[in-house]
Structures are given as structure tokens and as C-alpha cells.
Design an enzyme around this catalytic site. Structure first.
Site, mmCIF file in Angstrom:
data_model
loop_
_atom_site.group_PDB
_atom_site.id
_atom_site.type_symbol
_atom_site.label_atom_id
_atom_site.label_comp_id
_atom_site.label_asym_id
_atom_site.label_seq_id
_atom_site.Cartn_x
_atom_site.Cartn_y
_atom_site.Cartn_z
ATOM 1 N N GLY A 164 83.781 45.612 65.179
ATOM 2 C CA GLY A 164 84.408 45.507 66.484
ATOM 3 C C GLY A 164 83.851 44.343 67.262
ATOM 4 O O GLY A 164 83.196 43.441 66.724
ATOM 5 N N ASP A 195 89.725 43.928 76.899
ATOM 6 C CA ASP A 195 89.821 43.397 75.529
ATOM 7 C C ASP A 195 90.978 44.027 74.755
ATOM 8 O O ASP A 195 90.831 44.393 73.591
ATOM 9 C CB ASP A 195 88.482 43.637 74.804
ATOM 10 C CG ASP A 195 88.399 42.870 73.482
ATOM 11 O OD1 ASP A 195 89.135 41.878 73.329
ATOM 12 O OD2 ASP A 195 87.616 43.271 72.604
#
Length: 766
Positions: free
Chosen positions: A155, A285
């Protein structure tokens, strides 16, 4: 000079190395990359492909079943066993990572000049070391509870691992740790993620279960420990994998509903973001990799970049191409809920790029979708949607429109912005003809298709609901029997500072036919809005109404187009644009706008009448009737539509003699329909019914006498079942005209109608 003050050696000419040193080994001591021989040119950059191949290969493990028939239904994604998703060859993330050390924005660890990505090395800008290798291995027991199976993905801040909860029957969970265990920024962000997740409870957001630590790799038990967030395991496809299937036209993601799925993703993502924003948080994000489609649900899976609204400290994380322009330019100061909406728009665009043009929806649907995304991704944040809820509302409207156009089945939903109106966008077609129809001196008038004049349209179009947050909204919400003149005075007397009050006064002046006074109140509303006025659709809407009142439909069309750009999921601007296109003679454009409204909601009688007028202009009598037949009984325009059907069936469509007349079947159907109409307050007889029957009989008389009418249709009782059709029609028409004479208000009118009755009177039989 380097960041550390060292001079750059002459034998290191790497463009991504700022001030490295070489020691004769042939490798850069800062970046760790092989140096090129003197004079050798660097090969062209090639995009990293390993991550893409792994993503596609993993995506093939999922099976996808067709979606249900519900509006927001998605295909059902069946997940393989969690163990099948474990990555066997952990590699650098696609495109590298931002360094992040003390705010450094350099990208590290990406492929360069034909060489593969590096898992470890040093930042070429600040010299800080980086290490992207997984910290945990299969079999590790983390927090004395979670047995690691392997890495799943990397991630924004670290690897995500699959683990089994040994205290809960080996239930699968996801562990997320840090790549840079010594990076204070990463540690801060990890702590923020944990705290944010702990506070959140929403079905569209991944849920935190626990927080544990584990000894750092290569360190003694007491030298350092790495923190790990324990989250629910969400098995499913990332939207980036869904995008791959769309590109390949694979299964349900390659069918005609693909853009509807994209809009459904948007609605569900926005529902989760709305929850975040109401908690005072921004996501920061959003991108396809951070949204998971599992089973028939959607979930945000990575909250590593979440931060509190107004927090101006720290590094902002986000994917290139999905970050709002104001965040790129101003970093944390540019963050807001509207910057999240920009990322949603870019995510939808990334998905829909694979859907167009082969799966482009019919009619206006594709343009409405593009406008919805365009507003979300506007350069100026003030031009975007005001909130996630507002954007979701428009996306749902576009979704209903596309679905209705594709299936030709209505998908209505009440508008939150416009009130339904009893007024009908029709000047005469749905009304019983007035008595003047027989007093105008024209013996055989052509059926008026009923396009209203521009200055009558402002009071016909839907009316905006007052903004509930406006100080004047409570006053405007009260029912009143006052006329427009008295209402204007009462609103002046309220003394409230408001935008909605001058807008309501503007519409009242338009009702009175006073465009100059309406313009003055619109200017007052614009002044009350202040700086955001160029982005307020209410002002554009009322400006469009004002242009219509001044008989300036071209200028009105430009204003309504701005409203359509802001509100692509609403009926009202499309209805207004349909009228403007019809008025300037653009039948194709008018058809697209009217169909977008009509197919979605059959109770929108104004759209049906607009389409019927287009059919009549093309000489399609039956097509016009078929459209108006579709107006349901629950619609407030149902009775007008039924009246219009009778008038169309029995109307003269042009002045070209017999060619303009209806046929026997049309006239017969009109006669059958006439007694069923709701006229004269439901009475079986009355002045309105008499006038409509007189109009029908007048056309029937011309039809029976037309030389071009076949003999088989002129005799044999085709209309009334009598041997002498003309005698029967003349007798009934004479009776109706004498009855209409009693409705005349002047002696001249009375005389004119008696003269007409005498002219159609049948010859006396001997």
C-alpha cells in the site's frame, strides 16, 4: 553540491543521482545502481510491467456472476481462498514510492534506464535509505496471535499481509505494517491511520480489529518493534482489476451495463466519503487500487493517508493523476472534501475510459455522465460539487437516466432541487379549443402544435426548492394565497438577509410580466451570493428565465447549458434545453433532451408533449398519440394528454387540403375516446365537451366530403353506422354549433356561430 554538501564525482553521470560518490566498483554508492561506461547513452525508459502482470494474473483468480436487476446492483465477485491471493514474488510497487523523509518528495525505487526497480537503496535527493522488502515471512507469529501466511500487496505506506487469527479459529485478517520503520513521517501516518480507523464505523470502509507490534527484522527483541494494524480481510478485486476486465470486455464488465456499474461505484464510494467528511476527515488518496469490489459490495481499503480537515502539517500522500490541482500546488493547505471529490472523478474517468466508446449509452446518457465527471474534476475547487452527498445525488440521476434510456423503462426519483409543477410545457394541444376557434374567420384551421412563446415559458418550467440553509427558507416554505404582487411586498417587509428571497421575488415579477423588475431582484441575489456567484447554478437558472421573458431563447439556452453542466442528473435543465432546441428548429437536439426526461419519468408530461410536437412536425400523427398515451394516470398531466390525443387524431396537420385530414380509423378512435375524457369537472355534458366535439365533427365533415377519400370509406356507416354519414355529421354539428352560440359573450359572436350552424345544416329531406 549534494544535500550533504559533497561534490558530485565526474565519473557518475546518472540523471537521478545528485551528488553521489563512486569508489571504482562500478556502482553508485548513493543510489546503488550500476554506472554506465563512459560515452554510453542511457536506454529509453520503459514502463514497469511486473506489477501490472501480477495484478492481471491475480484478477483472473476471481469469478464474476451477473448483477441483479436493481438500480445499484453490481456483479457478484466470488473470491478464491485468501491463500490464493498471496504474492509469491514481492516486488517494488508500480512506479516506485515517494521518499517522504523530512518532507522529501523525490520518487525512489522505480525502474531507470532499462534497469529493474530497486527494493533497497538510498534516495537520490536527500540520501536517506529506503527498504521496500517485506518485514514479515510466512509462519511469523505477530502479537502472539496472528500467524502470517504471506504478503498480499503493498500500500501507500507498507506491505499488507494475510494472517490467520489463531485465537479465532484461524479467521483470516489483514496486517498492515510500515516499510520505513525508522521514518518518523511514516510512523506518524501509521498512527493517524490507526486512530482514524478506530473511530470509523461504516460498511463501505475497512474496519480495524486490533493493533499489535512485532520485533523489527534483524533487531533484538528490545532494540525496536514494528507496529501492525490488524484489519478485516476484504477479499475481492481492486477497481484497477475491474478496469482490466472492462478493457477486455470480460463477462458482465463487458456488457451494456458497464457504465452503470461505474456510476454505482461512484455512488457507493461517495457514501463512504460522506461519512468520512462528516467525521471531519479527508481521505486524500482515492484511486482504483484503494477501492475493493467484494461480493456485491464496495469498500475503501486503505486509510493510510486520511487526515483531519484543516490539518496543515505533515506529508500529503496521493497517487499521481488522482490528486487535485490545489493539493499538488499547495500540499496540505489544499486538502478539503472537494479535493476528495476530484479524486473520485478521476477514478471514475479511469474506469469509464475502458467503457467508451463501444459501450456508450444511448441518447443523452453519455453526455450527462461526461458532464458529471467534468464538474468533479474542475480545476477550480469552487466549481466542483459542494459535497459528496451532492455529487452522489447527481450521479444517481445520471445512472437512472442511462438505465432508462437503455431499457426504455422509467426509473423516477423526486428531485431534491426542483419542485414538480402543475404547469405544462404546452400552449394549446392539451386544452379544449376556446370559443374563438370558431370566431376567427378561418373555416378550416390547422391544429396548433402548441409550442409556447418564450415569454410564457418562465412560469411553466420547474421551480427550484429554496436552499434549506438560507435564512429566508422558513418564510418561503409557508403556504400563501397571496398573488405575486402581494408576495413581493411581503418578502420586502421580512427584512431578512437572504439569497432565496430576491430569487423568489424575481420569479414573481416574471409571473407579472415585469422582466426589468425581475432583473433588479436577480442582481440583488447575485450581490448576496458574493464571490461564489459564478459557480451558483441558481443564478444561471434565473438568468435563463429572464432571457426567455425577454424573448431571447438563444441567450437562455447558454444559461441553461451551464445549469446542465452543474446538475447533469436533473430533469429541469434538460427540459429547458429541449424547449430552446425545439424553438430554434433543432429537432434532433430537442429529441435527445426530451427523451432523457421522458424515458426516466413518464409522469413528466412536458417532455411527452415536446416529443409529440416533434412527431407532429414530421407528420407522424400515430407516433404523437402513442407518446401521449404513455402519460400515466397518476401524472397531473394525464387528462391534458388524453385531450391532446383526441385533438391529434381528429386534427388537420397542415393546410394541404385532404392530405392534412385524418383517416377513418383515426376519426373513429377519436369518437370512441371523446366520452371517456375528464372534462367539465367530470360531468357528462358541458361547454368544454361541446367545443371539443364540435371541432371533431367539423373535421369529420371535411373528411366525408373530400374527393380523395375512397368511396368505401365515404359510405357504409364507417363513423356513425348510418346510411347517410354526411347527413348525420351535419345534423350533429349544427346542434353543437347552436349550443356553442349560447356560450358567446357578444351579439357578434352569437350571430357568427348561428351563421356557421346554418351553413352546415343538412338539406331538408322530402
Amino acid at each position: 553540491m549534494t544535500a550533504k554538501g559533497r561534490a558530485r564525482p565526474p565519473d557518475c553521470d546518472r540523471p537521478d543521482c545528485e551528488g553521489c560518490s563512486a569508489d571504482g566498483t562500478g556502482f553508485c554508492q548513493v543510489t546503488g545502481r550500476r554506472l554506465r561506461p563512459p560515452g554510453q547513452r542511457a536506454p529509453a525508459e520503459s514502463p514497469p510491467t511486473a506489477g501490472t502482470r501480477r495484478r492481471i494474473a491475480t484478477g483472473l483468480l476471481f469469478s464474476v456472476e451477473p448483477a441483479g436487476d436493481g438500480l445499484l446492483d453490481l456483479p457478484f465477485v466470488r473470491t478464491p481462498s485468501p491463500e490464493a491471493l498471496v504474492v509469491t514474488d514481492p516486488q517494488m510497487p508500480l512506479g516506485g514510492k515517494t521518499c517522504g523523509h523530512e518532507g522529501c518528495t523525490a520518487v525512489v525505487g522505480r525502474p531507470h534506464a532499462g534497469q529493474p526497480a530497486l527494493a533497497t537503496g538510498y534516495c537520490p535527493h536527500c540520501g536517506h535509505p529506503f527498504d521496500f522488502t517485506p518485514r514479515l515471512a510466512a509462519g511469523d507469529l505477530v502479537g502472539e496471535q496472528y500467524r502470517v501466511v504471506g504478503a498480499l500487496a503493498n500500500g501507500g505506506l507498507g506491505w499488507v499481509y494475510l494472517a490467520h487469527d489463531t485465537r479465532l479459529e484461524n479467521h483470516p485478517v489483514a496486517l498492515k505494517g510500515l516499510i520505513h520503520t525508522g521514518d518518523p513521517v511514516a510512523l506518524h501516518l501509521a498512527g493517524e491511520e490507526r486512530r482514524s480507523l478506530t473511530r470509523l464505523d461504516h460498511p463501505g470502509i475497512v474496519r480495524i480489529i486490533n493493533y499489535v507490534t512485532h520485533p523489527a527484522r534483524g533487531a533484538a527483541e528490545d532494540d525496536g518493534r514494528t507496529g501492525y494494524i490488524v484489519m478485516e480481510f476484504v477479499g475481492g478485486m481492486q477497481l484497477s482489476q475491474v478496469k482490466d476486465r472492462m478493457a477486455g470486455g470480460d463477462g458482465p464488465f463487458g456488457g451494456p451495463r458497464v457504465l452503470e456499474y461505474v456510476l454505482t461505484y461512484g455512488c457507493r464510494i461517495l457514501d463512504a466519503l460522506d461519512h468520512l467528511h462528516r467525521e471531519g476527515l479527508v481521505y486524500c488518496d482515492l484511486k482504483p487500487n484503494n477501492v475493493m469490489h467484494h461480493e456485491d459490495r464496495v469498500k475503501l481499503i486503505d486509510l493510510g493517508a486520511v487526515r483531519r480537515i484543516g490539518d496543515r502539517d505533515g506529508t500529503v500522500l496521493g497517487a499521481r493523476g488522482f490528486i487535485a490541482p490545489e493539493v499538488v500546488h499547495h500540499r496540505a493547505e489544499g486538502l478539503s472534501p472537494r479535493s476528495d471529490l476530484f479524486s473520485v472523478g478521476m477514478t471514475l474517468r479511469a474506469l469509464s475510459d475502458e467503457a467508451f466508446p463501444g459501450d456508450r449509452p444511448p441518447g443523452l446518457g453519455g453526455e450527462s455522465y461526461e458532464r458529471a465527471v467534468a464538474r468533479a474534476t474542475a480545476e477550480d475547487p469552487r466549481a466542483r460539487y459542494a459535497s459528496a452527498r451532492d455529487m452522489a445525488e447527481q450521479l444517481r440521476g445520471v445512472l437512472r437516466e442511462i438505465r432508462a434510456l437503455r431499457t426504455e423503462r422509467e426509473h423516477p426519483e423526486p428531485s431534491a432541487l426542483f419542485a414538480p409543477t402543475a404547469a405544462l410545457l404546452d400552449a394549446s394541444l392539451g386544452r379544449v379549443p376556446p370559443l374563438e376557434r370558431w370566431l376567427g374567420g378561418e373555416r378550416r384551421p390547422v391544429l396548433d402544435r402548441g409550442l409556447p412563446e418564450p415569454d410564457r415559458v418562465p412560469v411553466i418550467l420547474p421551480v427550484p426548492h429554496p436552499d434549506p440553509a438560507d435564512p429566508g427558507a422558513p418564510l418561503l416554505g409557508q403556504p400563501t394565497a397571496s398573488g405575486p404582487r402581494r408576495l413581493i411586498q411581503q418578502l420586502y417587509a421580512s427584512g431578512r438577509s437572504s439569497v432565496e428571497i430576491p430569487l423568489r421575488q424575481c420569479r414573481a415579477h416574471l409571473e407579472l410580466g415585469e422582466p426589468d423588475a425581475a432583473a433588479e431582484r436577480l442582481a440583488a441575489a447575485r450581490e448576496a451570493v458574493g464571490a461564489p456567484a459564478p459557480y451558483d447554478w441558481r443564478l444561471s437558472w434565473h438568468q435563463g428565465l429572464l432571457h426567455l421573458a425577454r424573448r431571447e431563447p438563444a441567450a437562455a439556452e447558454r444559461e441553461f447549458d451551464r445549469v446542465y453542466a452543474d446538475l447533469p442528473g436533473e430533469y429541469a435543465p434538460k427540459l429547458a434545453l429541449g424547449y430552446c432546441a425545439e424553438h430554434r428548429g433543432d429537432a434532433a437536439a430537442a429529441e435527445r433532451y426530451y427523451q432523457a426526461v421522458w424515458q426516466r419519468n413518464r409522469s413528466q408530461g412536458s417532455a411527452a408533449f415536446g416529443l409529440a410536437r416533434l412527431r407532429l412536425a414530421a407528420g407522424d400523427r400515430r407516433g404523437a398519440v402513442q407518446l401521449l398515451n404513455g402519460v400515466p394516470e397518476v401524472s397531473r398531466h394525464h387528462d391534458a394528454a388524453r385531450t391532446a390525443c383526441v385533438r391529434i387524431l381528429a386534427g388537420r396537420l397542415c393546410s394541404d387540403g385532404a392530405r392534412s385530414l385524418p383517416g377513418a380509423a383515426d376519426l373513429t378512435e377519436a369518437l370512441v375516446r371523446l366520452p371517456r375524457l375528464y372534462l367539465d369537472e367530470g360531468h357528462r355534458t358541458g361547454p368544454a365537451r361541446d367545443r371539443l366535439e364540435a371541432e371533431l365533427l367539423d373535421v369529420a365533415l371535411d373528411w366525408i366530403r373530400a374527393d380523395s377519400t375512397p368511396a368505401a370509406e365515404r359510405c357504409g356507416g364507417t363513423l356513425f353506422g348510418t346510411d347517410d354519414e354526411e347527413f348525420t355529421i351535419r345534423t350533429r354539428l349544427e346542434q353543437k354549433l347552436r349550443g356553442l352560440a349560447q356560450q358567446a359573450r357578444t351579439p357578434d359572436g352569437l350571430g357568427a356561430l348561428v351563421d356557421l350552424a346554418n351553413r352546415v345544416r343538412p338539406t331538408t329531406r322530402v
